[in-house]
Design a protein around this motif. Structure first.
Motif, PDB file in Angstrom:
ATOM      1  N   LEU A 273       0.835  -1.199   0.000  1.00 15.98           N
ATOM      2  CA  LEU A 273       0.000   0.000   0.000  1.00 15.98           C
ATOM      3  C   LEU A 273       0.872   1.252   0.000  1.00 15.98           C
ATOM      4  O   LEU A 273       0.649   2.183   0.772  1.00 15.98           O
ATOM      5  N   LYS A 274       1.865   1.266  -0.859  1.00 13.67           N
ATOM      6  CA  LYS A 274       2.756   2.418  -0.929  1.00 13.67           C
ATOM      7  C   LYS A 274       1.975   3.661  -1.347  1.00 13.67           C
ATOM      8  O   LYS A 274       1.031   3.582  -2.124  1.00 13.67           O
ATOM      9  N   TYR A 275       2.394   4.801  -0.816  1.00 11.50           N
ATOM     10  CA  TYR A 275       1.793   6.105  -1.115  1.00 11.50           C
ATOM     11  C   TYR A 275       0.356   6.218  -0.605  1.00 11.50           C
ATOM     12  O   TYR A 275      -0.409   7.049  -1.070  1.00 11.50           O
ATOM     13  N   VAL A 276      -0.019   5.378   0.332  1.00 15.54           N
ATOM     14  CA  VAL A 276      -1.360   5.438   0.919  1.00 15.54           C
ATOM     15  C   VAL A 276      -1.244   6.013   2.328  1.00 15.54           C
ATOM     16  O   VAL A 276      -0.495   5.501   3.157  1.00 15.54           O
ATOM     17  N   ASP A 277      -1.985   7.081   2.594  1.00 16.65           N
ATOM     18  CA  ASP A 277      -1.956   7.690   3.923  1.00 16.65           C
ATOM     19  C   ASP A 277      -2.776   6.860   4.904  1.00 16.65           C
ATOM     20  O   ASP A 277      -3.856   6.361   4.569  1.00 16.65           O
ATOM     21  N   VAL A 278      -2.252   6.723   6.115  1.00 19.03           N
ATOM     22  CA  VAL A 278      -2.941   5.944   7.148  1.00 19.03           C
ATOM     23  C   VAL A 278      -3.113   6.820   8.381  1.00 19.03           C
ATOM     24  O   VAL A 278      -2.143   7.143   9.062  1.00 19.03           O
ATOM     25  N   ASN A 279      -4.351   7.222   8.656  1.00 20.27           N
ATOM     26  CA  ASN A 279      -4.575   7.995   9.871  1.00 20.27           C
ATOM     27  C   ASN A 279      -4.948   7.062  11.018  1.00 20.27           C
ATOM     28  O   ASN A 279      -4.873   5.841  10.899  1.00 20.27           O
ATOM     29  N   THR A 280      -5.373   7.625  12.112  1.00 17.83           N
ATOM     30  CA  THR A 280      -5.573   6.828  13.324  1.00 17.83           C
ATOM     31  C   THR A 280      -6.627   5.740  13.154  1.00 17.83           C
ATOM     32  O   THR A 280      -6.405   4.578  13.522  1.00 17.83           O
ATOM     33  N   MET A 281      -7.779   6.084  12.569  1.00 18.95           N
ATOM     34  CA  MET A 281      -8.855   5.100  12.434  1.00 18.95           C
ATOM     35  C   MET A 281      -8.445   3.939  11.530  1.00 18.95           C
ATOM     36  O   MET A 281      -8.695   2.771  11.839  1.00 18.95           O
ATOM     37  N   GLY A 282      -7.804   4.269  10.414  1.00 17.02           N
ATOM     38  CA  GLY A 282      -7.355   3.220   9.510  1.00 17.02           C
ATOM     39  C   GLY A 282      -6.308   2.336  10.154  1.00 17.02           C
ATOM     40  O   GLY A 282      -6.319   1.107   9.994  1.00 17.02           O
ATOM     41  N   ALA A 283      -5.388   2.952  10.894  1.00 19.59           N
ATOM     42  CA  ALA A 283      -4.337   2.187  11.564  1.00 19.59           C
ATOM     43  C   ALA A 283      -4.913   1.280  12.640  1.00 19.59           C
ATOM     44  O   ALA A 283      -4.457   0.144  12.824  1.00 19.59           O
ATOM     45  N   GLU A 284      -5.904   1.764  13.355  1.00 20.56           N
ATOM     46  CA  GLU A 284      -6.525   0.943  14.401  1.00 20.56           C
ATOM     47  C   GLU A 284      -7.203  -0.284  13.803  1.00 20.56           C
ATOM     48  O   GLU A 284      -7.148  -1.384  14.372  1.00 20.56           O
ATOM     49  N   ALA A 285      -7.835  -0.095  12.647  1.00 19.92           N
ATOM     50  CA  ALA A 285      -8.478  -1.232  11.978  1.00 19.92           C
ATOM     51  C   ALA A 285      -7.433  -2.249  11.532  1.00 19.92           C
ATOM     52  O   ALA A 285      -7.602  -3.465  11.706  1.00 19.92           O
ATOM     53  N   LEU A 286      -6.328  -1.757  10.958  1.00 18.08           N
ATOM     54  CA  LEU A 286      -5.261  -2.660  10.524  1.00 18.08           C
ATOM     55  C   LEU A 286      -4.591  -3.341  11.709  1.00 18.08           C
ATOM     56  O   LEU A 286      -4.199  -4.508  11.632  1.00 18.08           O
ATOM     57  N   ALA A 287      -4.459  -2.609  12.809  1.00 21.50           N
ATOM     58  CA  ALA A 287      -3.849  -3.190  14.008  1.00 21.50           C
ATOM     59  C   ALA A 287      -4.676  -4.358  14.524  1.00 21.50           C
ATOM     60  O   ALA A 287      -4.137  -5.399  14.923  1.00 21.50           O
ATOM     61  N   LYS A 288      -5.985  -4.188  14.516  1.00 20.66           N
ATOM     62  CA  LYS A 288      -6.866  -5.278  14.946  1.00 20.66           C
ATOM     63  C   LYS A 288      -6.691  -6.490  14.033  1.00 20.66           C
ATOM     64  O   LYS A 288      -6.660  -7.640  14.491  1.00 20.66           O
ATOM     65  N   ALA A 289      -6.547  -6.205  12.723  1.00 23.22           N
ATOM     66  CA  ALA A 289      -6.356  -7.298  11.768  1.00 23.22           C
ATOM     67  C   ALA A 289      -5.057  -8.043  12.044  1.00 23.22           C
ATOM     68  O   ALA A 289      -4.991  -9.272  11.916  1.00 23.22           O
ATOM     69  N   LEU A 290      -4.014  -7.307  12.433  1.00 24.97           N
ATOM     70  CA  LEU A 290      -2.730  -7.945  12.721  1.00 24.97           C
ATOM     71  C   LEU A 290      -2.822  -8.901  13.904  1.00 24.97           C
ATOM     72  O   LEU A 290      -2.077  -9.882  13.984  1.00 24.97           O
ATOM     73  N   THR A 291      -3.727  -8.620  14.819  1.00 25.61           N
ATOM     74  CA  THR A 291      -3.870  -9.508  15.976  1.00 25.61           C
ATOM     75  C   THR A 291      -4.606 -10.796  15.615  1.00 25.61           C
ATOM     76  O   THR A 291      -4.495 -11.793  16.330  1.00 25.61           O
ATOM     77  N   GLU A 292      -5.340 -10.782  14.496  1.00 23.40           N
ATOM     78  CA  GLU A 292      -6.130 -11.954  14.110  1.00 23.40           C
ATOM     79  C   GLU A 292      -5.569 -12.694  12.902  1.00 23.40           C
ATOM     80  O   GLU A 292      -5.743 -13.906  12.777  1.00 23.40           O
ATOM     81  N   ASN A 293      -4.906 -11.960  11.996  1.00 20.85           N
ATOM     82  CA  ASN A 293      -4.399 -12.588  10.776  1.00 20.85           C
ATOM     83  C   ASN A 293      -3.221 -13.513  11.076  1.00 20.85           C
ATOM     84  O   ASN A 293      -2.362 -13.195  11.898  1.00 20.85           O
ATOM     85  N   THR A 294      -3.189 -14.643  10.396  1.00 24.56           N
ATOM     86  CA  THR A 294      -2.116 -15.622  10.629  1.00 24.56           C
ATOM     87  C   THR A 294      -1.358 -15.981   9.357  1.00 24.56           C
ATOM     88  O   THR A 294      -0.557 -16.915   9.359  1.00 24.56           O
ATOM     89  N   SER A 295      -1.601 -15.238   8.264  1.00 20.82           N
ATOM     90  CA  SER A 295      -0.953 -15.595   6.997  1.00 20.82           C
ATOM     91  C   SER A 295      -0.111 -14.478   6.395  1.00 20.82           C
ATOM     92  O   SER A 295       0.886 -14.749   5.718  1.00 20.82           O
ATOM     93  N   LEU A 296      -0.482 -13.215   6.607  1.00 21.48           N
ATOM     94  CA  LEU A 296       0.230 -12.099   5.978  1.00 21.48           C
ATOM     95  C   LEU A 296       1.668 -12.024   6.481  1.00 21.48           C
ATOM     96  O   LEU A 296       1.915 -12.016   7.684  1.00 21.48           O
ATOM     97  N   LYS A 297       2.608 -11.949   5.530  1.00 17.41           N
ATOM     98  CA  LYS A 297       4.018 -11.896   5.895  1.00 17.41           C
ATOM     99  C   LYS A 297       4.667 -10.547   5.577  1.00 17.41           C
ATOM    100  O   LYS A 297       5.638 -10.158   6.221  1.00 17.41           O
ATOM    101  N   THR A 298       4.134  -9.843   4.587  1.00 14.93           N
ATOM    102  CA  THR A 298       4.735  -8.572   4.179  1.00 14.93           C
ATOM    103  C   THR A 298       3.680  -7.481   4.098  1.00 14.93           C
ATOM    104  O   THR A 298       2.643  -7.654   3.458  1.00 14.93           O
ATOM    105  N   LEU A 299       3.963  -6.345   4.742  1.00 11.45           N
ATOM    106  CA  LEU A 299       3.078  -5.187   4.703  1.00 11.45           C
ATOM    107  C   LEU A 299       3.941  -3.963   4.441  1.00 11.45           C
ATOM    108  O   LEU A 299       4.810  -3.617   5.240  1.00 11.45           O
ATOM    109  N   ARG A 300       3.709  -3.319   3.292  1.00 11.18           N
ATOM    110  CA  ARG A 300       4.542  -2.182   2.899  1.00 11.18           C
ATOM    111  C   ARG A 300       3.695  -0.936   2.679  1.00 11.18           C
ATOM    112  O   ARG A 300       2.759  -0.935   1.891  1.00 11.18           O
TER     113      ARG A 300
END
Length: 460
Positions: free
Chosen positions: A234-261
């Motif tokens: 997701l290069k060149y994509v801005d991430v504010n607090t709400m978006g980051a919080e949603a992604l953070a929750k996903a990181l606690t549940e996801n078990t397959s993603l290895k690379t996030l850019r």
């Protein structure tokens, strides 16, 4: 001796034209060498007759790479007809060839019957929503294509939705690049919703998308459910607090993603707020699958949050952070101490890149002392380390701890230790300086001539 794959390359000034005589010579060279299976024609107009000759000889190639040959729809249609019966071509790159709807339709028809093509690169053309729809219909039938690159076209939400529908039934596509199109939240939501059903796609590139919190929330929701995606860019994509919080929750549940850019370049960055960084760092504490994380344009406070987050993480191997200019491009003592604590505790991180400006002696001393105790980090770079006498001190540490290296390029898959300077901006083709045109045989994997002028490495 083992068989060596070779590439026959034709470079020239764009003002020159590849005529039928030249093309016949190219084809003869391919056919006379059993190991010569790749043809690249870059920055060189191709005559109509030459296209027909190439199409007739398509069975001699495994890879055909045409970069800015001014093919347009007519030339592509000729190649597409040859693809209908071709059984040898595995990679087709038609980049910056002025392909629009008519050319896309011809390629789509070929994909419905072709059973050999695995990679199709359509970077930098004029493909719009109807063109994407035509190719999407082909994806519902095709069962051999694994990589599809639409980077830098004119696809919008409607085209993305058509491709999403295809993803729900396609079971062979592994990598999809939609970077630098006109796709917004609606299109992104359609694609990620399809990934709740699709189990084959491994790499999704959405660089440069105009994604808001709504789109990021959809991405995060997909990551909570999808078990197959391993690389999300997701290069060149801005991430504010709400978006980051949603992604953070996903990181606690996801078990397959290895690379996030989320890494942009010096002209176009991916802005991350302090609160967003803190949320993502919290997600890192419990995530057990992510191995590579890259962010730029973050503050000193944001960098400190990531340092605290990796203390308890046991999966991350590569962390790349670049401080924003608003942070005065420097790391504070407090942030250095946080990274030092992480290096003393974390036993899995192998690459740490902290791209900043001038770093104080105090900060370097703090990190140096921590690295003395760390025995797992194999790549380390910070700011202007190589420009001052601290480099010798870190080198002496290498003598005692051979596992530690200051050049990230020494580890396979790591990023360069050099501070990126517009590393992904458009550059002029290196071979335009060669005139008249020349022929050259060389190994495909090692040839510097094989590179192109794509705006982004991911588009190549």
């Amino acid at each position: 001796m083992p068989k060596t794959d070779e590439t026959l390359i034709r470079f020239s000034s764009p003002s020159e034209r590849l005529n039928s005589t030249d093309t016949i010579e190219l084809v003869k060279r391919i056919q006379s060498s059993p190991s010569l299976k790749t043809l690249q024609v870059h920055n060189h107009a191709i005559s109509n007759r030459a296209i027909h000759i190439l199409a007739a000889a398509l069975s001699s190639f495994e890879t055909l790479d045409l970069f800015e040959p001014y093919l347009n729809n007519s030339g592509v249609s000729v190649l597409a007809r040859a693809l209908n019966t071709n059984t040898s071509l595995q990679t087709l790159k038609l980049r910056r060839d002025k392909i629009s709807y008519r050319g896309a339709c011809a390629l789509a028809e070929a994909l419905k019957t072709n059973h050999s093509l695995k990679k199709l690169n359509l970077y930098g053309n004029q493909l719009d929503d109807p063109a994407a729809d035509a190719l999407a219909q082909a994806l519902t039938v095709n069962n051999t294509l694994t990589t599809l690159n639409f980077c830098e076209n004119k696809i919008g939400d409607t085209g993305a939705s058509a491709l999403a529908s295809a993803l729900k039934v396609n079971r062979t596509l592994i990598k999809l690049n939609l970077a630098e199109n006109s796709i917004g939240d609606e299109g992104v939501e359609a694609v990620v919703n399809a990934l709740e059903v699709n189990t084959s796609l491994k790499i999704l590139i959405l660089d440069g998308m105009k994604i808001s919190d709504k789109g990021l929330a959809a991405l995060a929701d997909m990551l909570c459910k999808n078990k197959s995606l391993i690389d999300l860019r997701l290069k060149y994509v801005d991430v504010n607090t709400m978006g980051a919080e949603a992604l953070a929750k996903a990181l606690t549940e996801n078990t397959s993603l290895k690379t996030l850019r989320f890494f942009g370049d010096e002209l176009t960055t991916s802005t991350l707020s302090d609160e967003g960084a803190k949320a993502l760092a919290q997600g890192l504490r419990t995530n057990r699958s992510l191995t590579t994380l890259e962010f730029n344009d973050i503050s000193d406070v944001g960098a400190r949050a990531f340092a605290e987050g990796i203390q308890d993480n046991t999966s991350l191997r590569i962390l790349r952070l670049e401080l924003s200019e608003s942070s005065h491009d420097a790391i504070s003592k407090e942030t250095a101490e946080a990274f030092a604590a992480a290096l003393r505790k974390n036993t899995t991180l192998t690459t740490l890149l902290l791209e900043t400006g001038v770093v104080s002696n105090e900060v370097l001393q703090i990190l140096y002392d921590a690295l003395v105790e760390n025995h797992t980090l194999t790549n380390f770079f910070i700011g202007s380390l190589k420009y001052n006498n601290w480099n010798e001190k870190f080198q002496s540490l290498l003598a005692r701890n051979k596992q530690l290296q200051t050049k990230p390029s020494s580890v396979e898959g790591s990023v360069s230790s050099e501070r990126p300077v517009s590393s992904e901006r458009p550059v002029s083709p290196r071979h335009n300086t060669y005139s008249p045109a020349y022929f050259k045989n060389e190994p495909a994997a090692t040839s510097s001539n094989a590179s192109t002028s794509s705006s982004h490495p991911s588009c190549r």
